[in-house]
Design an enzyme around this catalytic site. Structure first.
Site, short mmCIF file in Angstrom:
data_model
loop_
_atom_site.label_atom_id
_atom_site.label_comp_id
_atom_site.label_asym_id
_atom_site.label_seq_id
_atom_site.Cartn_x
_atom_site.Cartn_y
_atom_site.Cartn_z
N LYS A 13 0.84 -1.21 0.00
CA LYS A 13 0.00 0.00 0.00
C LYS A 13 0.88 1.26 0.00
O LYS A 13 0.67 2.18 -0.79
CB LYS A 13 -0.92 0.02 1.24
CG LYS A 13 -1.84 -1.20 1.32
CD LYS A 13 -2.75 -1.14 2.53
CE LYS A 13 -2.05 -1.15 3.87
NZ LYS A 13 -1.32 -2.41 4.17
N ARG A 88 -9.61 0.45 8.71
CA ARG A 88 -9.15 -0.90 9.06
C ARG A 88 -10.20 -1.69 9.80
O ARG A 88 -9.96 -2.85 10.15
CB ARG A 88 -7.91 -0.79 9.94
CG ARG A 88 -6.59 -1.08 9.23
CD ARG A 88 -5.48 -0.80 10.21
NE ARG A 88 -4.26 -1.49 9.99
CZ ARG A 88 -3.17 -0.91 9.47
NH1 ARG A 88 -3.20 0.32 9.04
NH2 ARG A 88 -2.05 -1.59 9.38
N ARG A 127 11.57 -5.61 4.98
CA ARG A 127 11.26 -4.17 4.83
C ARG A 127 12.21 -3.32 5.68
O ARG A 127 12.49 -3.65 6.84
CB ARG A 127 9.82 -3.90 5.23
CG ARG A 127 9.50 -2.39 5.24
CD ARG A 127 8.03 -2.11 5.14
NE ARG A 127 7.26 -2.58 6.29
CZ ARG A 127 5.94 -2.46 6.40
NH1 ARG A 127 5.25 -1.89 5.42
NH2 ARG A 127 5.32 -2.91 7.47
N ARG A 160 11.32 -1.63 11.17
CA ARG A 160 10.24 -1.28 12.12
C ARG A 160 10.17 -2.36 13.19
O ARG A 160 10.26 -3.53 12.87
CB ARG A 160 8.90 -1.19 11.38
CG ARG A 160 8.67 0.13 10.71
CD ARG A 160 7.46 0.14 9.81
NE ARG A 160 6.23 -0.42 10.38
CZ ARG A 160 5.06 -0.40 9.76
NH1 ARG A 160 4.96 0.14 8.55
NH2 ARG A 160 3.99 -0.93 10.32
N ARG A 171 -0.13 -9.23 13.63
CA ARG A 171 -0.72 -8.22 12.73
C ARG A 171 -1.51 -8.88 11.61
O ARG A 171 -2.56 -8.37 11.20
CB ARG A 171 0.37 -7.31 12.17
CG ARG A 171 0.91 -6.36 13.23
CD ARG A 171 2.22 -5.72 12.82
NE ARG A 171 2.08 -4.89 11.66
CZ ARG A 171 3.06 -4.69 10.76
NH1 ARG A 171 4.21 -5.29 10.90
NH2 ARG A 171 2.85 -3.89 9.74
P1 ADP Z 1 2.25 -1.87 3.26
O1 ADP Z 1 2.29 -0.37 3.18
O2 ADP Z 1 1.05 -2.46 2.57
O3 ADP Z 1 2.43 -2.41 4.64
P2 ADP Z 1 4.84 -1.67 1.88
O4 ADP Z 1 4.51 -0.80 0.70
O5 ADP Z 1 5.59 -1.04 2.99
O6 ADP Z 1 3.51 -2.42 2.43
O7 ADP Z 1 5.64 -2.93 1.30
C1 ADP Z 1 6.14 -3.95 2.19
C2 ADP Z 1 7.51 -4.41 1.71
O8 ADP Z 1 7.39 -5.10 0.46
C3 ADP Z 1 8.51 -3.27 1.45
O9 ADP Z 1 9.80 -3.68 1.84
C4 ADP Z 1 8.43 -3.05 -0.07
O10 ADP Z 1 9.65 -2.55 -0.60
C5 ADP Z 1 8.12 -4.45 -0.58
N1 ADP Z 1 7.22 -4.46 -1.74
C6 ADP Z 1 6.14 -3.66 -1.95
N2 ADP Z 1 5.53 -3.98 -3.11
C7 ADP Z 1 6.23 -5.03 -3.62
C8 ADP Z 1 6.09 -5.85 -4.82
N3 ADP Z 1 5.09 -5.63 -5.69
N4 ADP Z 1 6.98 -6.83 -5.02
C9 ADP Z 1 7.98 -7.06 -4.12
N5 ADP Z 1 8.17 -6.34 -3.01
C10 ADP Z 1 7.31 -5.34 -2.75
P1 AMP Z 2 0.81 0.52 9.17
O1 AMP Z 2 1.90 1.52 9.05
O2 AMP Z 2 -0.35 0.82 8.27
O3 AMP Z 2 1.29 -0.90 9.03
O4 AMP Z 2 0.22 0.67 10.66
C1 AMP Z 2 1.04 0.44 11.78
C2 AMP Z 2 0.19 0.35 13.04
O5 AMP Z 2 -0.49 1.60 13.27
C3 AMP Z 2 -0.90 -0.71 13.05
O6 AMP Z 2 -0.42 -2.00 13.38
C4 AMP Z 2 -1.84 -0.14 14.13
O7 AMP Z 2 -1.31 -0.34 15.43
C5 AMP Z 2 -1.78 1.37 13.83
N1 AMP Z 2 -2.79 1.79 12.85
C6 AMP Z 2 -2.55 2.31 11.61
N2 AMP Z 2 -3.69 2.60 10.99
C7 AMP Z 2 -4.70 2.26 11.84
C8 AMP Z 2 -6.12 2.28 11.76
N3 AMP Z 2 -6.77 2.72 10.69
N4 AMP Z 2 -6.83 1.85 12.84
C9 AMP Z 2 -6.21 1.41 13.95
N5 AMP Z 2 -4.88 1.33 14.07
C10 AMP Z 2 -4.11 1.75 13.03
#
Ligand code: ADP
Ligand code: AMP
Length: 213
Positions: A13, A88, A127, A160, A171
């Site tokens: 995302k 969410r 990541r 993270r 999660r």
């Molecule tokens: P989210 O925001 O949904 O938690 P991220 O965008 O942070 O996910 O992506 C999670 C990890 O996967 C990051 O390390 C990113 O670089 C990698 N990633 C994202 N999209 C892809 C893809 N299409 N193919 C391979 N790796 C990806």
């Molecule tokens: P993310 O960066 O989207 O993976 O979110 C990291 C953490 O932030 C999650 O595991 C939750 O603890 C909190 N969080 C982010 N967005 C929300 C949401 N919409 N509702 C509740 N908790 C959230």
């Protein structure tokens, strides 16, 4: 245009939002980034939410909904936004619908980025993020150009704490029970588009762009 990016942790995302915000005039709003910024700055909100993020649990709906409307009502969101990590829960999705209706607006698209758990676990384990500017990397797929230094701002990238395997499993479970029901919710509402998020980053971007054109 107002777009929700829906999907489990690690679906891509944030990665897609960072690309799409440049291609379209949209603000990338990540509730996770806002919470992490508040924790880093030790604000009152940061202190309230820190334990939830550390445990991989959701922050309570009321707090999250207040926070999102504070942000979406700012002038830089007038032209539209990409929501990353919100809503969410069903309660949050209903609050978003109600708040938009009150403001005479609506959601244009909900993009559901679908990826299997095995792939998610590999992505989250690899990541790395920049604690300063939020840029996202992956040790194999998208490493920084130089060592562990953020390409954008030169800060050392980090893992993270909630990307450690123990928290990742919690999660993914939280996603299944509390967030996955939104797929049905938006399908019934008629604006859900599902894309295969396991493809390479540029192919996922192309699929999303096709869907929203
Ligand atoms: P989210 O925001 O949904 O938690 P991220 O965008 O942070 O996910 O992506 C999670 C990890 O996967 C990051 O390390 C990113 O670089 C990698 N990633 C994202 N999209 C892809 C893809 N299409 N193919 C391979 N790796 C990806
Ligand atoms: P993310 O960066 O989207 O993976 O979110 C990291 C953490 O932030 C999650 O595991 C939750 O603890 C909190 N969080 C982010 N967005 C929300 C949401 N919409 N509702 C509740 N908790 C959230």
């Amino acid at each position: 245009m107002r777009v929700v990016l829906l999907g489990p942790p690690g679906a891509g995302k944030g990665t897609q939002a960072q690309i799409l915000e440049e291609n379209y005039e949209l603000m990338h709003i990540s509730t996770g980034d806002i919470f992490r910024q508040n924790i880093k700055n030790e604000t009152a909100l940061g202190k309230k939410v820190k334990a939830y993020l550390a445990a991989g649990q959701l922050v309570p709906d009321e707090l999250t909904i207040d926070l999102i409307w504070d942000r979406l009502d700012q002038a830089d969101c007038d032209k539209g936004y990409l929501l990353d990590g919100f809503p969410r829960t069903i309660v949050q999705a209903e609050a978003l619908n109600d708040g938009l209706a009150t403001r005479g607006k609506k959601l244009d698209y909900v993009i559901n980025i679908r990826v299997d758990n095995e792939v998610l676990i590999r992505r989250l384990a690899g990541r790395r993020v920049c604690p300063e500017c939020g840029a996202t990397y992956h040790v194999d797929v998208k490493p920084p150009k130089v060592g562990e230094i953020c390409d954008v701002c030169g800060t050392t990238v980090i893992q993270r704490t909630d990307d450690k395997i123990e928290t990742v499993r919690d999660r993914l479970q939280v996603y299944e029970t509390q967030t996955a029901p939104l797929i049905d919710f938006y399908e019934k509402q008629g604006n859900l588009i599902t894309v295969d998020g396991s493809m390479p980053v540029d192919e996922v971007t192309a699929a999303i762009q096709n869907a929203i054109h």
